[in-house]
Design a protein around this motif. Structure first.
Motif, PDB file in Angstrom:
ATOM      1  N   GLU A 129      42.673  18.314  31.749  1.00  0.00           N
ATOM      2  CA  GLU A 129      41.791  19.069  32.638  1.00  0.00           C
ATOM      3  C   GLU A 129      40.541  19.451  31.840  1.00  0.00           C
ATOM      4  N   GLY A 130      40.053  18.483  31.075  1.00  0.00           N
ATOM      5  CA  GLY A 130      39.036  18.771  30.059  1.00  0.00           C
ATOM      6  C   GLY A 130      37.777  19.440  30.593  1.00  0.00           C
ATOM      7  N   ASN A 131      37.249  18.918  31.687  1.00  0.00           N
ATOM      8  CA  ASN A 131      35.992  19.478  32.207  1.00  0.00           C
ATOM      9  C   ASN A 131      36.195  20.920  32.679  1.00  0.00           C
ATOM     10  N   ALA A 132      37.298  21.147  33.379  1.00  0.00           N
ATOM     11  CA  ALA A 132      37.583  22.496  33.853  1.00  0.00           C
ATOM     12  C   ALA A 132      37.869  23.427  32.674  1.00  0.00           C
ATOM     13  N   GLY A 133      38.569  22.906  31.670  1.00  0.00           N
ATOM     14  CA  GLY A 133      38.906  23.727  30.512  1.00  0.00           C
ATOM     15  C   GLY A 133      37.681  24.087  29.690  1.00  0.00           C
ATOM     16  N   GLU A 134      36.833  23.101  29.464  1.00  0.00           N
ATOM     17  CA  GLU A 134      35.592  23.343  28.702  1.00  0.00           C
ATOM     18  C   GLU A 134      34.735  24.393  29.409  1.00  0.00           C
ATOM     19  N   LEU A 135      34.625  24.232  30.700  1.00  0.00           N
ATOM     20  CA  LEU A 135      33.821  25.165  31.476  1.00  0.00           C
ATOM     21  C   LEU A 135      34.468  26.550  31.505  1.00  0.00           C
ATOM     22  N   ALA A 136      35.794  26.580  31.565  1.00  0.00           N
ATOM     23  CA  ALA A 136      36.489  27.872  31.525  1.00  0.00           C
ATOM     24  C   ALA A 136      36.188  28.599  30.220  1.00  0.00           C
ATOM     25  N   VAL A 137      36.154  27.855  29.122  1.00  0.00           N
ATOM     26  CA  VAL A 137      35.833  28.500  27.842  1.00  0.00           C
ATOM     27  C   VAL A 137      34.409  29.075  27.898  1.00  0.00           C
ATOM     28  N   ALA A 138      33.480  28.324  28.461  1.00  0.00           N
ATOM     29  CA  ALA A 138      32.103  28.825  28.590  1.00  0.00           C
ATOM     30  C   ALA A 138      32.070  30.092  29.442  1.00  0.00           C
ATOM     31  N   GLU A 139      32.843  30.090  30.518  1.00  0.00           N
ATOM     32  CA  GLU A 139      32.904  31.272  31.390  1.00  0.00           C
ATOM     33  C   GLU A 139      33.574  32.452  30.680  1.00  0.00           C
ATOM     34  N   VAL A 140      34.606  32.157  29.906  1.00  0.00           N
ATOM     35  CA  VAL A 140      35.290  33.208  29.148  1.00  0.00           C
ATOM     36  C   VAL A 140      34.324  33.823  28.131  1.00  0.00           C
ATOM     37  N   MET A 141      33.602  32.977  27.404  1.00  0.00           N
ATOM     38  CA  MET A 141      32.668  33.490  26.390  1.00  0.00           C
ATOM     39  C   MET A 141      31.617  34.377  27.047  1.00  0.00           C
ATOM     40  N   ARG A 142      31.115  33.939  28.178  1.00  0.00           N
ATOM     41  CA  ARG A 142      30.114  34.738  28.880  1.00  0.00           C
ATOM     42  C   ARG A 142      30.718  36.059  29.389  1.00  0.00           C
ATOM     43  N   ALA A 143      31.922  35.979  29.910  1.00  0.00           N
ATOM     44  CA  ALA A 143      32.570  37.184  30.436  1.00  0.00           C
ATOM     45  C   ALA A 143      32.905  38.171  29.319  1.00  0.00           C
ATOM     46  N   ILE A 144      33.273  37.665  28.145  1.00  0.00           N
ATOM     47  CA  ILE A 144      33.529  38.560  26.997  1.00  0.00           C
ATOM     48  C   ILE A 144      32.252  39.316  26.649  1.00  0.00           C
ATOM     49  N   VAL A 145      31.155  38.558  26.552  1.00  0.00           N
ATOM     50  CA  VAL A 145      29.867  39.164  26.200  1.00  0.00           C
ATOM     51  C   VAL A 145      29.444  40.190  27.253  1.00  0.00           C
ATOM     52  N   GLU A 146      29.635  39.863  28.514  1.00  0.00           N
ATOM     53  CA  GLU A 146      29.238  40.797  29.577  1.00  0.00           C
ATOM     54  C   GLU A 146      30.102  42.057  29.542  1.00  0.00           C
ATOM     55  N   ALA A 147      31.400  41.875  29.317  1.00  0.00           N
ATOM     56  CA  ALA A 147      32.282  43.047  29.230  1.00  0.00           C
ATOM     57  C   ALA A 147      31.893  43.902  28.024  1.00  0.00           C
ATOM     58  N   ARG A 148      31.637  43.254  26.883  1.00  0.00           N
ATOM     59  CA  ARG A 148      31.207  44.010  25.698  1.00  0.00           C
ATOM     60  C   ARG A 148      29.917  44.773  25.998  1.00  0.00           C
ATOM     61  N   GLY A 149      29.047  44.165  26.769  1.00  0.00           N
ATOM     62  CA  GLY A 149      27.796  44.827  27.141  1.00  0.00           C
ATOM     63  C   GLY A 149      28.024  46.103  27.939  1.00  0.00           C
ATOM     64  N   TYR A 150      29.179  46.183  28.604  1.00  0.00           N
ATOM     65  CA  TYR A 150      29.527  47.394  29.346  1.00  0.00           C
ATOM     66  C   TYR A 150      30.457  48.299  28.534  1.00  0.00           C
TER      67      TYR A 150
END
Lengths: 309, 243
Positions: A124-145
């Motif tokens: 599920e490489g494409n979905a997995g790669e994109l999930a990691v990108a979404e996770v990284m962004r969500a971590i940063v956004e949560a840290r921002g709050y």
């Protein structure tokens, strides 16, 4: 604190435990509530195409609980299912947890990521790669709050590829001796670049490059944990109240930290050479020290304390 | 399109981006409205290692420090992260994540970030660059991927023919632009026959405030359930408060 009902929880090996065993031991007894538990049978719709078995949690356990009476959100990867890989379902569960932390100030302000992952699930490489990108962004956004996100690395699959990047996106990283982290695993480098570049069968070499002690000595992790549930609980408790904010000052400090590492260590050909350059007088002994003696060495090093991320 | 052709079409009023021996892209282009676009990236299919990350990240941090709202364009043609024992020993995962974090900080600080994939974009280097932007666009000959099919066959121990067959019907795993668009990673494919400057302006005029790539993947059918699963988890975490 030892729970009399679970006398072995504190001393059980983190490396050998399952994701659910780690959570059960780490969190205060009876405090865990799982989101999308296995009874909801949220599993990968794609693995059947490859004639592979699915799991009712897709190798990702998410929920909330308490650690030392403090409320926490948790996510734990099961390294024994498909290498704990990021895929459509497992990735989305983590994304949902992090976005909830970002959006709902009533939720716990601490997220623990029990990483145990070889990276992206190739089926599920494409979905997995994109999930990691979404996770990284969500971590940063949560840290921002103001959410503190702590990575715990000490499982069988380590924390490689997208999981290695995810760990380094967190506010803090706790790692054990058995914990390994990186981007391309030794086997992948050997396959692509040859055995002269990286001999994946040379276990001592692999450990010295990717292992938890090297990561801690270089400042690639912020706390060193013994390979037990109690070890990781202590490491998390030591980190929980000193997370860096996600801002320009932190990232400038990280830029200096990473530039400084290349300047001081970039010409080294081996981990032992790096440890000498760090000022460790008996680098060959690093592997044989007990955890307490190793922790003393870490305390004496500048690089390990210089930990903006 | 070559990088030169891309830059000319993007910035008919001029830019200061020159080829570099390290294959990094660093500079600034002029917009039709008199403003500027900051440009960073990696060219020529070069692999991204720890030495490549630092100048890119420093540039992004300088842009954030200077303030203002200049958009940042991240142009990418990279075969992936540098595979080397030395870079792994020094903590390549931290370097790549640092670059991604710098781009995400820029975005949070008011700089719209657009990724432009014109060649390869693979694995960890893809995550650290183009996938860390607000919107990722591509040109038609782009080849975004996690791993090529022969390597995937080796790792998964599945026959390459079987993977090729599955790739016809399963966008979730096969490499390539069409599939990366279907799962929601690539928002738009630009038309090289039309001025890229106009297409950049149109993209900049519609930067999403939140990460909608999972919703896009569901709409396009390539990633059918990620968006609803993320919402279900958030809903169970927050109760009825989560909308």
């Amino acid at each position: 604190m030892t729970d009399p009902r679970h006398p072995s929880a504190d001393t059980a090996s983190w490396f050998l435990s399952t994701a659910r065993e780690r959570l059960a031991g780490l969190l205060d007894p009876g405090s865990f509530t799982e989101f999308l538990p296995p009874t909801e049978r949220v599993q990968s719709p794609h693995l059947v195409l490859f004639d592979l078995p699915a799991a009712f949690d897709d190798g990702m356990v998410v929920g909330r609980g308490r650690l030392g009476k403090r409320a926490v959100l948790v996510a734990a990867q099961e390294g024994q299912f498909m290498g704990g890989t990021f895929a459509e379902v497992s990735g989305a569960k983590l994304v949902g947890l992090l976005r909830a932390a970002r959006d709902d100030a009533k939720l716990p302000r601490i997220v623990l990521l029990l990483l145990d992952s070889g990276g992206v699930r190739l089926q599920e490489g494409n979905a997995g790669e994109l999930a990691v990108a979404e996770v990284m962004r969500a971590i940063v956004e949560a840290r921002g709050y103001g959410v503190t996100v702590i990575a715990l690395v000490g499982g069988r699959a380590g924390s490689f590829g997208g999981a290695g990047l995810t760990a380094a996106t967190c506010s803090r990283i706790a790692i054990s001796e058995q914990g390994r982290t990186g981007v391309s695993g030794p086997e992948v480098i050997e396959t692509n670049k040859g055995v002269e570049e990286f001999d994946s069968q040379d276990k001592a070499l692999v450990w010295s490059v990717t292992g938890g002690r090297n990561r801690r000595l270089l400042g690639g992790a912020d706390a060193y944990a013994g390979d037990t549930v109690a070890g990781f609980r202590d490491a998390v408790l030591a980190l929980i109240d000193r997370a860096p904010p996600f801002d320009l000052a932190t990232l400038r400090s990280e830029q200096r930290r990473l530039a400084d590492r290349i300047e001081r260590l970039g010409a080294c050909h081996s981990a032992v050479e790096m440890w000498v350059a760090l000022g460790i007088t008996e680098p060959q002994s690093i592997r044989n020290l007990d955890d307490t003696a190793f922790a003393e060495i870490v305390k004496s090093l500048r690089g390990a304390a210089y930990d903006a991320r | 399109m070559t990088l030169d052709e891309i830059l000319s079409s993007l910035f008919p009023k001029g830019h200061d981006i020159d080829p570099r021996s390290d294959h990094l892209i660093l500079g600034m282009g002029k917009r039709g409205n008199g403003g500027t676009v900051e440009v960073v990236g990696i060219a020529d299919g070069e692999a991204l290692g720890i030495e490549g990350v630092l100048p890119l990240a420093r540039r992004v941090l300088d842009i954030v420090a200077r303030g203002g709202k200049a958009p940042i364009l991240v142009i990418v043609d990279t075969q992936g992260q540098l595979m080397s024992r030395r870079d792994e020993m020094l903590g390549l995962n931290e370097y790549l994540a640092h670059l991604a974090k710098c781009l995400l900080l820029a975005s949070r600080s008011g700089h719209a970030t657009v990724g432009l994939n014109y060649g390869k974009a693979v694995a960890g280097a893809f995550l650290a660059t183009a996938l860390a932007t607000d919107v990722l666009v591509a040109l038609p000959d782009a080849e975004p991927a996690v791993m090529d099919l022969p390597s995937m066959a080796r790792v998964t121990k599945l026959p390459e023919d079987k993977l090729k067959e599955l790739s016809q019907t399963t966008p979730v795993f096969a490499p390539g632009l069409a599939f990366m668009s279907a799962v929601g990673a690539v928002a738009q494919v630009w038309d090289p026959a039309k001025p890229l400057a106009d297409q950049l302006e149109a993209t900049l005029a519609a930067i999403p405030a939140r990460d909608k790539r999972d919703v896009l993947g569901a709409e396009r059918g390539g990633r059918p359930i990620a968006a609803q699963i993320a919402r279900r988890v958030a809903h169970q975490a927050s109760g009825d408060d989560y909308v």
